[in-house]
Design an enzyme around this catalytic site. Sequence first.
Site, mmCIF file in Angstrom:
data_model
loop_
_atom_site.group_PDB
_atom_site.id
_atom_site.type_symbol
_atom_site.label_atom_id
_atom_site.label_comp_id
_atom_site.label_asym_id
_atom_site.label_seq_id
_atom_site.Cartn_x
_atom_site.Cartn_y
_atom_site.Cartn_z
ATOM 1 N N TYR A 188 0.830 -1.200 0.000
ATOM 2 C CA TYR A 188 0.000 0.000 0.000
ATOM 3 C C TYR A 188 0.871 1.261 0.000
ATOM 4 O O TYR A 188 1.437 1.659 1.014
ATOM 5 C CB TYR A 188 -0.915 0.028 1.219
ATOM 6 C CG TYR A 188 -1.806 -1.189 1.372
ATOM 7 C CD1 TYR A 188 -2.206 -1.947 0.270
ATOM 8 C CD2 TYR A 188 -2.251 -1.590 2.626
ATOM 9 C CE1 TYR A 188 -3.016 -3.058 0.419
ATOM 10 C CE2 TYR A 188 -3.070 -2.698 2.783
ATOM 11 C CZ TYR A 188 -3.440 -3.431 1.673
ATOM 12 O OH TYR A 188 -4.252 -4.538 1.835
ATOM 13 N N HIS A 241 0.485 -12.254 1.396
ATOM 14 C CA HIS A 241 -0.340 -11.322 0.636
ATOM 15 C C HIS A 241 -0.475 -11.756 -0.823
ATOM 16 O O HIS A 241 0.511 -11.812 -1.559
ATOM 17 C CB HIS A 241 0.282 -9.925 0.706
ATOM 18 C CG HIS A 241 -0.647 -8.815 0.338
ATOM 19 N ND1 HIS A 241 -0.239 -7.504 0.224
ATOM 20 C CD2 HIS A 241 -1.985 -8.799 0.068
ATOM 21 C CE1 HIS A 241 -1.269 -6.743 -0.090
ATOM 22 N NE2 HIS A 241 -2.335 -7.513 -0.206
#
Length: 334
Positions: free
Chosen positions: A66, A153
């Site tokens: 992010y 992830h």
Amino acid sequence: MATMDSVHTLDAARPYGRGGLTVGPVGYGVAALGNLYAARDDSVWPQCVPAAWDAGIRYFDTAPHYGLGLSEERLGIGLRELPRDEYVLSTKVGRVLDPNPDYRDGDTDIENLFAVPSTRRRRFDYSRDGVLRSVEDSLDRLGVDRIDVLFVHDPDDHEREALEGAFPALDELRSQGVIRSYGAGMNQSAMLSRFIRETDLDIVMCAARYTLLDQGAALDLLPAAAERGVSVAVAAVFNSGILATDRPPADARFDYAAAPDGLRARVERIADIAAPYGVTVPQLAVQFPLRHPTVATVVLGAESATQITRNAALGDVVVPPELWQELEEAALIS
């Protein structure tokens, strides 16, 4: 569904994994702090974590992906003055950040949806060394002494590498007491279900696959999680926005694309049935996953303090069992 509703009340703390962690019904996913879609002004982003805290949120989730680390850095600033033992912190492994030797002044990461200078670049790495490197880097960016939960992830194209490298490394970190719990975070349920069966993870984060409009995870992931004693965090409950408003707008999006007319009509039917009960679509979207006994928390993103406060309150309205029953009878939820 009465037994499902009686499993836990909305304001109760729920076990999160097998390491003694607990979370509330709503967590804060901080991708927006990494300038998701657009830059956040310096007058906006510093207010987000305090607003979440004031609203009672004690679970924060981030990732190196992010904003090329910016989300972790800003979250760390927001958490700096808060008591470390009173919140749960998760981040992710699988993408290592390296300096970008090709960076030129003005280059950004917007092609990956983040409006940040591309001075770093991602490198997929699900090896043991990659996990350890990622954890150390995340600790530095967050400015904390420990991370509670680590997720592998998005290993969609790296399943074997994750099974052979990342998960054994996370199991080692958990056994050493470095982390409390570990798992995987993905936008699909099938691979998460396999990970539940093939590893000793104790938490999974499933995005967009157990919502008012997509209940696919109920067929594979949730039964597997219940059988193995695995906690589930549900993210993206608004399915890219179509469930985020009382009525779907003409340009509503579903799973990052324009919502088909039939899907918009389905949401309108849900809204029509809920209206006489004084309940809105966003309230249903947040509370629907929480009815399942394996779901510990719903992780909501937000762009501003105002949005965070609004999101945290979506679980406050009590949804009558009769409304859930009416939605079931209309074949709008399973």
